[in-house]
Enzyme design. Sequence first.
Site, PDB file in Angstrom:
ATOM      1  N   GLY A  53     -33.021 -39.869  26.311  1.00 40.39           N
ATOM      2  CA  GLY A  53     -32.714 -39.626  27.707  1.00 40.39           C
ATOM      3  C   GLY A  53     -32.309 -38.194  27.991  1.00 40.39           C
ATOM      4  O   GLY A  53     -31.532 -37.596  27.242  1.00 40.39           O
ATOM      5  N   ASN A  76     -22.648 -49.735  19.666  1.00 41.39           N
ATOM      6  CA  ASN A  76     -22.597 -48.284  19.785  1.00 41.39           C
ATOM      7  C   ASN A  76     -22.153 -47.886  21.183  1.00 41.39           C
ATOM      8  O   ASN A  76     -22.345 -48.619  22.142  1.00 41.39           O
ATOM      9  CB  ASN A  76     -23.934 -47.634  19.408  1.00 41.39           C
ATOM     10  CG  ASN A  76     -24.943 -47.661  20.522  1.00 41.39           C
ATOM     11  OD1 ASN A  76     -24.766 -46.993  21.535  1.00 41.39           O
ATOM     12  ND2 ASN A  76     -26.012 -48.422  20.355  1.00 41.39           N
ATOM     13  N   CYS A 138     -28.499 -46.803  33.880  1.00 43.33           N
ATOM     14  CA  CYS A 138     -27.316 -45.935  33.848  1.00 43.33           C
ATOM     15  C   CYS A 138     -26.453 -46.172  35.080  1.00 43.33           C
ATOM     16  O   CYS A 138     -26.962 -46.394  36.161  1.00 43.33           O
ATOM     17  CB  CYS A 138     -27.745 -44.472  33.812  1.00 43.33           C
ATOM     18  SG  CYS A 138     -28.650 -44.062  32.356  1.00 43.33           S
TER      19      CYS A 138
END
Length: 195
Positions: A53, A76, A138
Site C-alpha cells: 500500500g 499483526n 482503511c
Amino acid sequence: MTPANRPALDMSVSVAGIELKNPVMAASGTFGYGVEFEDVVTLDRLGGFVVKGLSREHMPGNPPPRLFETSAGMLNAIGLQNIGAPAFLTEKLPVLRKIKNIVFFCNVFGHSQQEYEDVVRILNDGDGIAGYELNVSCPNTSCGGIAFGTDPRMLFDVVCAVKKLANRPVIVKLSPNVTSIPQMARVAEQMPSPW
C-alpha cells in the site's frame, strides 16, 4: 503427440483489460514492492503482483511489537508502513521498470477521500504501472474511523473520485467486514450514482 511436441499451456488471463501470462498474483502487503523478492521469486514468472500500500506521504507504521504469534497463526499490526507514493516513483519504480515482462499494480490507500485522490494523481506520472488496487479497508479518520469499504455511500464516492482521476484501470480491494461482499462489489462498480 508426445509430451515434447505438445504446445505450451496457455494460462493467460485478462484482468481489467490487462493481460497477465497466468492467474498467479502476489498480494499487496505480503510482497513488499516486489524488488525485495527477486532473490526468492522470478518476478517475470508471476502473472502479476501488487506492491504494498502507498499513501500520500511516508508512514513509519506502528511501533514494535507489531507481530504476535498465536497457537493458530499470528496477529499483526504493521500499521501500513510505506515509503509514500513520491518516493515509490523515484526509488522503487526505476528498479521495477528494469525487469522485463512483469505486470504490477499499485495498492493505494488514504485516510480521507482527498488522500486517495492525491496518491492516484502522484502515481499517474509513473510509467510502467499497470493499474491501481484501491484499498477501501482503511479507516476514514475524518469520519470517525468508519472504513470506506463498509459504508456504501463512502465506497461509491471514493471509487468514483479515483476513477475520474486515474489514467489506468482501477481494481477495488473490498473489506470482508460487511454483511454482503457482493452488495459492496455492486456499489463499487456502479457509475453513475445509485442515489
